[in-house]
Scaffold this motif. Structure first.
Motif, PDB file in Angstrom:
ATOM      1  N   GLY A 119      30.418  38.404  39.470  1.00 11.50           N
ATOM      2  CA  GLY A 119      31.030  37.192  39.861  1.00 11.50           C
ATOM      3  C   GLY A 119      30.831  36.250  40.926  1.00 11.50           C
ATOM      4  N   THR A 120      30.602  37.077  42.017  1.00 11.31           N
ATOM      5  CA  THR A 120      30.269  36.714  43.422  1.00 11.31           C
ATOM      6  C   THR A 120      28.916  36.061  43.375  1.00 11.31           C
ATOM      7  OG1 THR A 120      31.538  38.160  44.554  1.00 11.31           O
ATOM      8  CG2 THR A 120      29.640  37.120  45.758  1.00 11.31           C
ATOM      9  N   TYR A 146      40.699  32.513  45.067  1.00  9.83           N
ATOM     10  CA  TYR A 146      39.613  33.530  45.135  1.00  9.83           C
ATOM     11  C   TYR A 146      38.331  33.527  44.270  1.00  9.83           C
ATOM     12  CZ  TYR A 146      37.530  38.382  45.641  1.00  9.83           C
ATOM     13  OH  TYR A 146      36.876  39.437  46.041  1.00  9.83           O
ATOM     14  N   HIS A 147      37.140  33.351  45.090  1.00  7.71           N
ATOM     15  CA  HIS A 147      35.983  33.096  43.988  1.00  7.71           C
ATOM     16  C   HIS A 147      34.920  34.329  44.327  1.00  7.71           C
ATOM     17  CE1 HIS A 147      37.321  29.422  42.258  1.00  7.71           C
ATOM     18  NE2 HIS A 147      37.582  29.058  43.733  1.00  7.71           N
ATOM     19  N   ASP A 248      35.437  28.049  37.414  1.00  6.01           N
ATOM     20  CA  ASP A 248      34.981  29.743  37.532  1.00  6.01           C
ATOM     21  C   ASP A 248      35.914  30.536  36.452  1.00  6.01           C
ATOM     22  OD1 ASP A 248      34.996  32.241  38.384  1.00  6.01           O
ATOM     23  OD2 ASP A 248      35.638  31.579  40.547  1.00  6.01           O
ATOM     24  N   LYS A 275      32.905  39.827  34.568  1.00  6.12           N
ATOM     25  CA  LYS A 275      34.279  40.758  33.948  1.00  6.12           C
ATOM     26  C   LYS A 275      33.859  40.984  32.543  1.00  6.12           C
ATOM     27  CE  LYS A 275      37.295  39.689  38.006  1.00  6.12           C
ATOM     28  NZ  LYS A 275      37.563  40.781  38.710  1.00  6.12           N
TER      29      LYS A 275
HETATM   30  C1  PLP Z   1      38.026  33.716  39.884  1.00  4.90           C
HETATM   31  C2  PLP Z   1      37.176  34.771  40.542  1.00  4.90           C
HETATM   32  N1  PLP Z   1      35.838  34.593  40.806  1.00  4.90           N
HETATM   33  C3  PLP Z   1      34.820  35.237  41.271  1.00  4.90           C
HETATM   34  C4  PLP Z   1      35.179  36.647  41.494  1.00  4.90           C
HETATM   35  C5  PLP Z   1      34.195  37.730  41.951  1.00  4.90           C
HETATM   36  O1  PLP Z   1      33.685  38.364  40.907  1.00  4.90           O
HETATM   37  P1  PLP Z   1      33.084  39.758  41.313  1.00  4.90           P
HETATM   38  O2  PLP Z   1      34.036  40.545  41.737  1.00  4.90           O
HETATM   39  O3  PLP Z   1      32.597  40.384  39.968  1.00  4.90           O
HETATM   40  O4  PLP Z   1      32.117  39.596  42.228  1.00  4.90           O
HETATM   41  C6  PLP Z   1      36.437  37.265  41.003  1.00  4.90           C
HETATM   42  C7  PLP Z   1      36.833  38.503  41.166  1.00  4.90           C
HETATM   43  O5  PLP Z   1      37.786  38.963  40.816  1.00  4.90           O
HETATM   44  C8  PLP Z   1      37.492  35.989  40.429  1.00  4.90           C
HETATM   45  O6  PLP Z   1      38.590  36.591  40.187  1.00  4.90           O
END
Ligand code: PLP
Length: 437
Positions: A119-120, A146-147, A248, A275
């Motif tokens: 997701g990052t 959080y992203h 997101d 996810k």
């Molecule tokens: C809303 C949101 N964006 C991005 C991410 C980042 O995803 P990842 O952990 O797969 O890098 C998360 C992770 O929990 C998230 O909740």
């Protein structure tokens, strides 16, 4: 039975061993809890068993990724078949197209997409795409949201007083020592669900903004959903200032068959996913309007945004993700919603019976219990709620010792193998924990 915590337990000893080779014994800060996390050994359905043989109902589901719990036969079969055939290759595979087609079919805002490994990365690529499309550098994001770990996306993720400034004009605060000033200057931080304040900030900075990055039900803001008037304002303002709306959906794609965008009834310019679309394997994706996604295209020469990645769209993830997503029918979402409603209603009843103040948040398959005496609105209420941390930890400990796996934030997400029995069992344990406070 091993009681948690127990310094003689196998998990405690593994943690000591881990500390010798990893800082704080860990590669993933977000899953740590004190004094040590239990180490997982195996799992099946909605239950996970730790290294000491203790079984618990898994309400974390690898932080929402495992919407079918552990080891669903159809997902396992798809992954095993792919493992036998081909694991990774420097060629595309048909499975990548099939999963892309499924997501394009289901999501109103996704005409085209590209896969990443997390997701990052999906958020990072969405921001780069928005910059390339608009020719602007800055983004706006929500205070505390959080992203993932991309520099610009993590600004003000954990800001605190006094650095955070006025509530209606949050300052851009570094999330790690040495985060470049330039990054902070390129991120405008908005307060959650405050229409007037956010509108004023967007008016002021609009001409420089490539995108507004929004999770419609941010977990770090206590699962308080986006208010309808706030969403309407963001949609209106992004159009007016010519910035892209990035939704997101890394976490919240699990809210419905058509994702969170279906639930809130609109088509964002760009959508980030991860996810649940990987069936339990590492994954991410960025999708959106075809004219925006064209920045990744290279039919006419070099792309505006280069995008590679050794494991992007790897066949095992694609096969498992496709199987997991195909299993997710409108009926599965109705099942999850029913359980979620039962859990949230039950949590409120537990608070009332135990005579405790608290906040219960969440929609669909997400729920959170906070023992804070102040209703949740924005990020600063969550920071205030940290003052109730000791009680949260006590409830968490009780649950750890009574067959329920969650985190000290008391966040719960549901999986399709769960039923009423698991939810009611959990509510009984929570009531006992609250009574014991
Ligand atoms: C809303 C949101 N964006 C991005 C991410 C980042 O995803 P990842 O952990 O797969 O890098 C998360 C992770 O929990 C998230 O909740």
């Amino acid at each position: 039975m091993t009681v948690y915590p127990d310094q003689a337990s196998r998990s405690a000893r593994l943690y000591e061993r881990a500390r010798r080779v990893m800082p704080s014994g860990n590669s993933r800060q977000t899953i740590f809890f004190k004094p040590y996390p239990v180490y997982a050994h195996h799992a099946h359905g909605c239950r996970v068993t730790d290294e000491d043989g203790v079984e618990r109902i898994d309400f974390l589901n690898n932080y929402t990724a495992l919407i079918h719990g552990h080891g669903h036969p159809a997902v396992m079969e798809a992954a095993h078949a792919q493992l036998r055939r081909l694991t990774a290759v420097a060629l595309p595979t048909e499975a990548e197209i099939e999963l892309a087609e499924l997501l394009v079919d289901r999501l109103a805002g996704v005409e085209q997409l590209r896969f990443t490994n997390s997701g990052t990365e999906a958020v990072m690529m969405a921001i780069k795409a928005a910059r390339a499309y608009t020719g602007r550098a800055k983004i706006a994001k929500i205070e505390g949201a959080y992203h993932g770990g991309y520099d610009h996306a993590e600004v003000s993720q954990s800001s605190r007083a006094p650095a955070w400034g006025e509530v209606t004009q949050p300052r851009s605060v570094a999330n790690y020592a040495g985060q470049p000033e330039g990054v902070l200057n390129d991120v405008i931080v908005l307060p959650w669900n405050d229409v007037a304040a956010a509108r004023a900030l967007l008016e002021t900075h609009g001409a420089d903004l490539a995108a507004v990055l929004i999770d419609p039900i941010p977990s770090r803001l206590g699962l308080v959903p986006i208010a309808d008037d706030y969403l309407a304002m963001l949609r209106e303002m992004t159009r007016k200032i010519g910035a892209l709306f990035i939704l997101d959906e890394v976490y919240c794609l699990r809210l419905g068959y058509h994702g969170a965008q279906g639930r809130w009834g609109f088509a964002p310019d760009l959508t980030t996913m991860a996810k649940i679309i990987g069936g339990g394997f590492p994954v991410g994706a960025v999708g959106g309007r075809a004219d925006v996604m064209a920045v990744f295209g290279f039919d006419d020469g070099a792309p505006k945004v280069p995008h590679g990645g050794t494991y992007n769209a790897n066949p095992v993830t694609m096969a498992a993700g496709l199987a997991a997503m195909r299993l997710l029918t409108p009926d599965s979402f109705a099942h999850l919603r029913g359980l979620g409603d039962r859990l949230r209603t039950g949590l409120r009843e537990c608070l009332a019976i135990a005579g405790r103040e608290g906040q219960v948040q969440g929609v669909e398959s997400l729920a959170m219990l906070s023992l804070s005496d102040r209703p949740f609105g924005g990020y600063r209420d969550i920071v205030y709620a940290a003052g109730f941390g000791e009680q949260q930890v006590a409830v968490h400990r009780h649950l750890m010792n009574h067959g329920v796996l969650t985190a000290p934030t008391l966040i719960f997400n549901l999986s399709t193998p769960m039923g009423v029995a698991e939810v009611d069992f959990t509510l009984d344990q929570i009531l006992a924990a609250l009574r014991a406070l």
